[in-house]
Design a protein around this motif. Sequence first.
Motif, PDB file in Angstrom:
ATOM      1  N   ASN A  69      42.280  34.620  38.701  1.00 39.71           N
ATOM      2  CA  ASN A  69      43.248  35.262  39.885  1.00 39.71           C
ATOM      3  C   ASN A  69      43.991  35.251  40.078  1.00 39.71           C
ATOM      4  O   ASN A  69      45.045  34.590  40.255  1.00 39.71           O
ATOM      5  CB  ASN A  69      42.136  34.446  41.383  1.00 39.71           C
ATOM      6  N   PRO A  70      45.108  36.659  39.777  1.00 37.95           N
ATOM      7  CA  PRO A  70      46.415  36.796  39.585  1.00 37.95           C
ATOM      8  C   PRO A  70      46.808  36.378  41.148  1.00 37.95           C
ATOM      9  O   PRO A  70      46.235  37.285  42.441  1.00 37.95           O
ATOM     10  CB  PRO A  70      47.008  38.378  39.247  1.00 37.95           C
ATOM     11  N   ILE A  75      50.265  41.264  42.620  1.00 37.89           N
ATOM     12  CA  ILE A  75      49.078  42.627  43.493  1.00 37.89           C
ATOM     13  C   ILE A  75      50.219  43.373  43.741  1.00 37.89           C
ATOM     14  O   ILE A  75      50.520  44.355  43.957  1.00 37.89           O
ATOM     15  CB  ILE A  75      48.443  42.123  44.408  1.00 37.89           C
ATOM     16  N   SER A  76      50.856  42.748  45.124  1.00 38.50           N
ATOM     17  CA  SER A  76      52.505  43.763  45.713  1.00 38.50           C
ATOM     18  C   SER A  76      53.312  43.900  44.154  1.00 38.50           C
ATOM     19  O   SER A  76      53.154  45.644  45.102  1.00 38.50           O
ATOM     20  CB  SER A  76      52.657  42.422  46.600  1.00 38.50           C
ATOM     21  N   GLY A 102      41.416  40.923  37.301  1.00 36.93           N
ATOM     22  CA  GLY A 102      41.873  41.403  38.681  1.00 36.93           C
ATOM     23  C   GLY A 102      41.285  42.465  38.709  1.00 36.93           C
ATOM     24  O   GLY A 102      41.978  43.698  39.539  1.00 36.93           O
ATOM     25  N   ASN A 103      39.802  42.558  38.864  1.00 38.61           N
ATOM     26  CA  ASN A 103      39.216  43.989  38.842  1.00 38.61           C
ATOM     27  C   ASN A 103      39.429  44.435  40.818  1.00 38.61           C
ATOM     28  O   ASN A 103      39.232  45.401  41.055  1.00 38.61           O
ATOM     29  CB  ASN A 103      37.832  43.918  38.813  1.00 38.61           C
ATOM     30  N   ARG A 104      38.483  43.234  41.782  1.00 40.04           N
ATOM     31  CA  ARG A 104      38.860  44.166  43.071  1.00 40.04           C
ATOM     32  C   ARG A 104      40.319  44.226  43.243  1.00 40.04           C
ATOM     33  O   ARG A 104      40.522  45.130  43.783  1.00 40.04           O
ATOM     34  CB  ARG A 104      37.920  42.233  43.346  1.00 40.04           C
ATOM     35  N   PHE A 133      36.867  31.454  30.590  1.00 37.76           N
ATOM     36  CA  PHE A 133      35.246  31.766  30.693  1.00 37.76           C
ATOM     37  C   PHE A 133      35.140  33.042  31.979  1.00 37.76           C
ATOM     38  O   PHE A 133      35.578  33.244  33.487  1.00 37.76           O
ATOM     39  CB  PHE A 133      33.857  31.125  31.231  1.00 37.76           C
ATOM     40  N   VAL A 134      34.457  33.686  31.254  1.00 40.65           N
ATOM     41  CA  VAL A 134      34.824  35.218  32.289  1.00 40.65           C
ATOM     42  C   VAL A 134      32.635  35.415  32.252  1.00 40.65           C
ATOM     43  O   VAL A 134      32.232  35.775  31.562  1.00 40.65           O
ATOM     44  CB  VAL A 134      35.275  36.221  31.270  1.00 40.65           C
TER      45      VAL A 134
END
Length: 271
Positions: A69-70, A75-76, A102-104, A133-134
Amino acid sequence: MHKFLKLFPDSLKCPVIGMIHIPALPGTPRQSSFPITLDAVRKEAEIYKNLPIDAVMIENMHDIPYVRNPGPEIISSVTRVACEVRNILRNIPIGIQILACGNREALAVAKATGCQFIRAEGFVFSHVADEGFVDACAGDLMRFRRQIDAEDVAILTDIKKKHSSHAITQDLSLLEAAQAAEFFLSDGIIVTGTATGDPVATQDLDSISGRINIPTIIGSGVTSGNLEEYFDKCQGMIVGSHFKKSGKWSDPLCPERIGQFMGIIKKLRNL
Protein backbone atom coordinates in the motif's frame (compact mmCIF):
# COMPACT_ATOMS: atom_id res chain seq x y z
CA MET A 1 -6.90 -9.52 -30.55
CA HIS A 2 -5.58 -9.29 -26.98
CA LYS A 3 -5.22 -5.83 -25.42
CA PHE A 4 -1.44 -6.16 -25.11
CA LEU A 5 -0.84 -7.17 -28.71
CA LYS A 6 -3.18 -4.45 -29.99
CA LEU A 7 -0.65 -1.91 -28.71
CA PHE A 8 1.84 -2.93 -31.43
CA PRO A 9 1.82 -3.21 -35.24
CA ASP A 10 0.66 -6.58 -36.58
CA SER A 11 4.09 -7.14 -38.12
CA LEU A 12 5.96 -6.66 -34.83
CA LYS A 13 6.92 -10.04 -33.42
CA CYS A 14 7.90 -10.35 -29.75
CA PRO A 15 7.75 -6.70 -28.58
CA VAL A 16 10.59 -5.64 -26.29
CA ILE A 17 9.76 -3.55 -23.20
CA GLY A 18 12.70 -1.63 -21.75
CA MET A 19 12.75 -0.59 -18.11
CA ILE A 20 13.12 2.83 -16.50
CA HIS A 21 13.90 2.26 -12.83
CA ILE A 22 13.04 5.53 -11.08
CA PRO A 23 15.62 6.74 -8.51
CA ALA A 24 14.40 6.41 -4.92
CA LEU A 25 11.28 8.50 -4.38
CA PRO A 26 10.37 10.90 -1.55
CA GLY A 27 9.92 9.26 1.84
CA THR A 28 11.97 6.15 1.05
CA PRO A 29 15.29 5.36 2.80
CA ARG A 30 17.43 6.19 -0.24
CA GLN A 31 15.36 9.12 -1.48
CA SER A 32 16.97 11.50 -3.94
CA SER A 33 16.26 15.15 -4.58
CA PHE A 34 13.11 15.00 -6.69
CA PRO A 35 14.38 17.44 -9.34
CA ILE A 36 17.46 15.21 -9.73
CA THR A 37 15.17 12.18 -9.99
CA LEU A 38 13.20 13.85 -12.80
CA ASP A 39 16.41 14.75 -14.64
CA ALA A 40 17.59 11.12 -14.43
CA VAL A 41 14.26 9.84 -15.74
CA ARG A 42 14.27 12.32 -18.63
CA LYS A 43 17.79 11.25 -19.56
CA GLU A 44 16.80 7.58 -19.73
CA ALA A 45 13.66 8.37 -21.71
CA GLU A 46 15.79 10.31 -24.21
CA ILE A 47 18.11 7.30 -24.55
CA TYR A 48 15.15 5.08 -25.44
CA LYS A 49 13.80 7.75 -27.81
CA ASN A 50 16.92 7.44 -29.93
CA LEU A 51 16.83 3.62 -30.05
CA PRO A 52 14.37 1.19 -31.67
CA ILE A 53 12.71 0.04 -28.44
CA ASP A 54 9.09 -1.16 -28.74
CA ALA A 55 7.76 -0.06 -25.35
CA VAL A 56 8.97 1.19 -21.97
CA MET A 57 7.84 0.42 -18.42
CA ILE A 58 8.36 2.69 -15.40
CA GLU A 59 8.99 1.12 -11.99
CA ASN A 60 9.95 2.46 -8.54
CA MET A 61 12.49 -0.30 -7.99
CA HIS A 62 14.92 1.87 -5.99
CA ASP A 63 12.32 2.39 -3.22
CA ILE A 64 13.79 -0.43 -1.12
CA PRO A 65 12.69 -1.84 1.25
CA TYR A 66 9.24 -2.06 -0.33
CA VAL A 67 5.99 -1.67 1.57
CA ARG A 68 2.48 -2.77 0.79
CA ASN A 69 0.00 0.00 0.00
CA PRO A 70 2.47 2.69 -1.13
CA GLY A 71 1.52 6.15 0.11
CA PRO A 72 0.35 9.29 -1.68
CA GLU A 73 3.91 10.63 -1.93
CA ILE A 74 4.83 7.62 -4.08
CA ILE A 75 1.69 7.69 -6.23
CA SER A 76 1.95 11.42 -6.95
CA SER A 77 5.67 11.10 -7.71
CA VAL A 78 5.15 8.20 -10.13
CA THR A 79 2.38 10.19 -11.81
CA ARG A 80 4.75 13.12 -12.37
CA VAL A 81 7.44 10.77 -13.67
CA ALA A 82 4.97 9.11 -16.05
CA CYS A 83 3.99 12.52 -17.44
CA GLU A 84 7.64 13.36 -18.09
CA VAL A 85 8.27 10.05 -19.85
CA ARG A 86 5.05 10.31 -21.86
CA ASN A 87 6.06 13.77 -23.09
CA ILE A 88 9.34 12.38 -24.44
CA LEU A 89 8.17 8.97 -25.69
CA ARG A 90 4.99 9.87 -27.53
CA ASN A 91 5.01 7.11 -30.13
CA ILE A 92 5.43 3.90 -28.12
CA PRO A 93 3.38 2.22 -25.37
CA ILE A 94 4.33 2.98 -21.77
CA GLY A 95 3.60 0.79 -18.75
CA ILE A 96 3.54 1.33 -15.00
CA GLN A 97 4.50 -0.89 -12.07
CA ILE A 98 4.32 0.38 -8.49
CA LEU A 99 6.03 -1.70 -5.83
CA ALA A 100 4.94 -3.38 -3.75
CA CYS A 101 1.62 -4.63 -5.06
CA GLY A 102 0.42 -1.11 -5.92
CA ASN A 103 -1.75 -2.53 -8.67
CA ARG A 104 -4.80 -0.29 -8.28
CA GLU A 105 -2.48 2.67 -7.87
CA ALA A 106 -0.59 1.79 -11.07
CA LEU A 107 -3.87 1.47 -12.93
CA ALA A 108 -5.00 4.90 -11.72
CA VAL A 109 -1.66 6.44 -12.74
CA ALA A 110 -1.87 4.83 -16.18
CA LYS A 111 -5.41 6.13 -16.64
CA ALA A 112 -4.46 9.67 -15.60
CA THR A 113 -1.29 9.89 -17.69
CA GLY A 114 -2.33 8.11 -20.88
CA CYS A 115 -0.14 5.04 -20.36
CA GLN A 116 -1.24 1.80 -21.95
CA PHE A 117 -0.47 -1.08 -19.58
CA ILE A 118 0.49 -2.05 -16.05
CA ARG A 119 2.33 -4.95 -14.44
CA ALA A 120 0.38 -6.44 -11.54
CA GLU A 121 1.63 -8.63 -8.70
CA GLY A 122 -0.41 -11.23 -6.85
CA PHE A 123 -3.18 -11.47 -9.42
CA VAL A 124 -4.21 -15.06 -8.65
CA PHE A 125 -3.52 -17.33 -5.65
CA SER A 126 -1.24 -16.26 -2.78
CA HIS A 127 2.48 -16.23 -2.03
CA VAL A 128 4.98 -14.92 0.49
CA ALA A 129 7.13 -12.11 -0.91
CA ASP A 130 10.07 -10.36 0.71
CA GLU A 131 7.70 -7.56 1.75
CA GLY A 132 5.19 -10.00 3.30
CA PHE A 133 2.13 -12.02 2.44
CA VAL A 134 0.54 -11.29 -0.94
CA ASP A 135 -3.03 -12.39 -1.61
CA ALA A 136 -4.94 -12.58 -4.89
CA CYS A 137 -6.25 -9.26 -6.20
CA ALA A 138 -7.88 -10.10 -9.53
CA GLY A 139 -11.48 -9.53 -8.47
CA ASP A 140 -10.85 -6.12 -6.91
CA LEU A 141 -8.45 -4.99 -9.62
CA MET A 142 -10.67 -5.85 -12.57
CA ARG A 143 -13.66 -4.20 -10.92
CA PHE A 144 -11.57 -1.10 -10.22
CA ARG A 145 -10.50 -0.94 -13.88
CA ARG A 146 -14.18 -0.96 -14.83
CA GLN A 147 -15.08 1.67 -12.22
CA ILE A 148 -12.50 4.21 -13.42
CA ASP A 149 -13.19 3.53 -17.11
CA ALA A 150 -9.68 2.21 -17.77
CA GLU A 151 -10.69 -0.75 -19.94
CA ASP A 152 -8.15 0.34 -22.55
CA VAL A 153 -5.28 -0.20 -20.08
CA ALA A 154 -3.87 -3.74 -20.38
CA ILE A 155 -3.11 -5.62 -17.17
CA LEU A 156 -0.10 -7.96 -17.41
CA THR A 157 0.11 -10.30 -14.46
CA ASP A 158 2.99 -12.12 -12.79
CA ILE A 159 2.49 -15.81 -12.01
CA LYS A 160 4.72 -17.68 -9.54
CA LYS A 161 6.55 -14.38 -9.15
CA LYS A 162 10.31 -13.95 -8.56
CA HIS A 163 11.64 -13.01 -5.10
CA SER A 164 8.87 -15.05 -3.50
CA SER A 165 8.12 -18.32 -1.77
CA HIS A 166 5.39 -20.39 -3.39
CA ALA A 167 5.30 -23.23 -0.88
CA ILE A 168 1.60 -22.65 -0.18
CA THR A 169 0.81 -23.29 -3.86
CA GLN A 170 3.42 -25.96 -4.52
CA ASP A 171 0.67 -28.35 -5.60
CA LEU A 172 -0.22 -25.97 -8.45
CA SER A 173 1.83 -26.06 -11.65
CA LEU A 174 2.89 -22.98 -13.56
CA LEU A 175 0.37 -23.93 -16.22
CA GLU A 176 -2.44 -24.09 -13.68
CA ALA A 177 -1.49 -20.64 -12.41
CA ALA A 178 -1.43 -19.33 -15.97
CA GLN A 179 -4.82 -20.86 -16.72
CA ALA A 180 -6.27 -19.31 -13.57
CA ALA A 181 -4.93 -15.89 -14.59
CA GLU A 182 -6.50 -16.29 -18.03
CA PHE A 183 -9.81 -17.34 -16.47
CA PHE A 184 -9.71 -14.22 -14.28
CA LEU A 185 -9.31 -12.02 -17.39
CA SER A 186 -5.59 -11.23 -17.35
CA ASP A 187 -4.41 -9.54 -20.56
CA GLY A 188 -1.10 -11.43 -20.49
CA ILE A 189 1.02 -13.43 -18.06
CA ILE A 190 4.59 -12.66 -17.03
CA VAL A 191 6.97 -15.54 -16.32
CA THR A 192 10.23 -14.90 -14.45
CA GLY A 193 13.27 -16.61 -13.00
CA THR A 194 13.73 -16.75 -9.25
CA ALA A 195 15.17 -13.22 -8.93
CA THR A 196 15.80 -10.04 -10.89
CA GLY A 197 18.11 -10.83 -13.79
CA ASP A 198 17.70 -14.60 -13.48
CA PRO A 199 16.76 -16.36 -16.74
CA VAL A 200 13.47 -18.17 -17.17
CA ALA A 201 13.68 -21.95 -17.53
CA THR A 202 12.78 -22.87 -21.10
CA GLN A 203 10.86 -25.89 -19.83
CA ASP A 204 8.59 -23.48 -17.93
CA LEU A 205 7.78 -21.70 -21.18
CA ASP A 206 7.28 -25.03 -22.96
CA SER A 207 4.80 -26.12 -20.27
CA ILE A 208 2.58 -23.13 -21.11
CA SER A 209 3.09 -22.83 -24.86
CA GLY A 210 -0.08 -23.46 -26.86
CA ARG A 211 -2.14 -24.15 -23.73
CA ILE A 212 -3.38 -20.64 -22.92
CA ASN A 213 -4.93 -18.04 -25.18
CA ILE A 214 -3.31 -14.89 -23.78
CA PRO A 215 0.23 -13.60 -24.40
CA THR A 216 3.19 -14.93 -22.43
CA ILE A 217 5.81 -12.29 -21.59
CA ILE A 218 9.27 -13.13 -20.23
CA GLY A 219 9.92 -10.89 -17.25
CA SER A 220 13.54 -11.52 -16.27
CA GLY A 221 16.91 -12.75 -17.44
CA VAL A 222 16.79 -12.13 -21.19
CA THR A 223 20.19 -11.17 -22.67
CA SER A 224 21.76 -10.85 -26.09
CA GLY A 225 23.31 -14.26 -25.39
CA ASN A 226 20.09 -16.21 -24.76
CA LEU A 227 17.66 -14.10 -26.78
CA GLU A 228 17.46 -16.50 -29.71
CA GLU A 229 16.35 -19.47 -27.59
CA TYR A 230 13.49 -17.40 -26.12
CA PHE A 231 12.34 -15.52 -29.21
CA ASP A 232 9.86 -18.10 -30.52
CA LYS A 233 8.65 -19.12 -27.06
CA CYS A 234 6.93 -15.89 -25.99
CA GLN A 235 4.89 -12.93 -27.21
CA GLY A 236 6.95 -10.25 -25.49
CA MET A 237 9.99 -9.54 -23.31
CA ILE A 238 10.68 -7.16 -20.43
CA VAL A 239 14.37 -6.28 -20.29
CA GLY A 240 15.85 -4.40 -17.35
CA SER A 241 19.20 -5.61 -16.03
CA HIS A 242 20.72 -6.47 -19.40
CA PHE A 243 20.16 -2.92 -20.69
CA LYS A 244 22.24 -1.46 -17.84
CA LYS A 245 25.98 -0.90 -17.62
CA SER A 246 27.61 -4.04 -16.20
CA GLY A 247 24.25 -5.80 -16.51
CA LYS A 248 23.10 -4.74 -13.03
CA TRP A 249 19.57 -3.38 -12.57
CA SER A 250 20.80 -0.50 -10.38
CA ASP A 251 23.22 0.84 -13.00
CA PRO A 252 22.39 3.54 -15.58
CA LEU A 253 21.13 2.54 -19.01
CA CYS A 254 23.74 1.55 -21.59
CA PRO A 255 22.77 2.62 -25.15
CA GLU A 256 25.30 0.19 -26.66
CA ARG A 257 23.76 -2.81 -24.90
CA ILE A 258 20.26 -1.77 -25.94
CA GLY A 259 21.35 -1.20 -29.53
CA GLN A 260 23.06 -4.58 -29.75
CA PHE A 261 20.02 -6.37 -28.31
CA MET A 262 17.56 -4.64 -30.63
CA GLY A 263 19.86 -5.38 -33.58
CA ILE A 264 19.53 -9.11 -32.84
CA ILE A 265 15.76 -8.71 -32.47
CA LYS A 266 15.58 -7.03 -35.87
CA LYS A 267 17.45 -9.92 -37.51
CA LEU A 268 15.22 -12.51 -35.85
CA ARG A 269 12.09 -10.67 -36.98
CA ASN A 270 13.33 -10.69 -40.55
CA LEU A 271 14.05 -14.42 -40.67
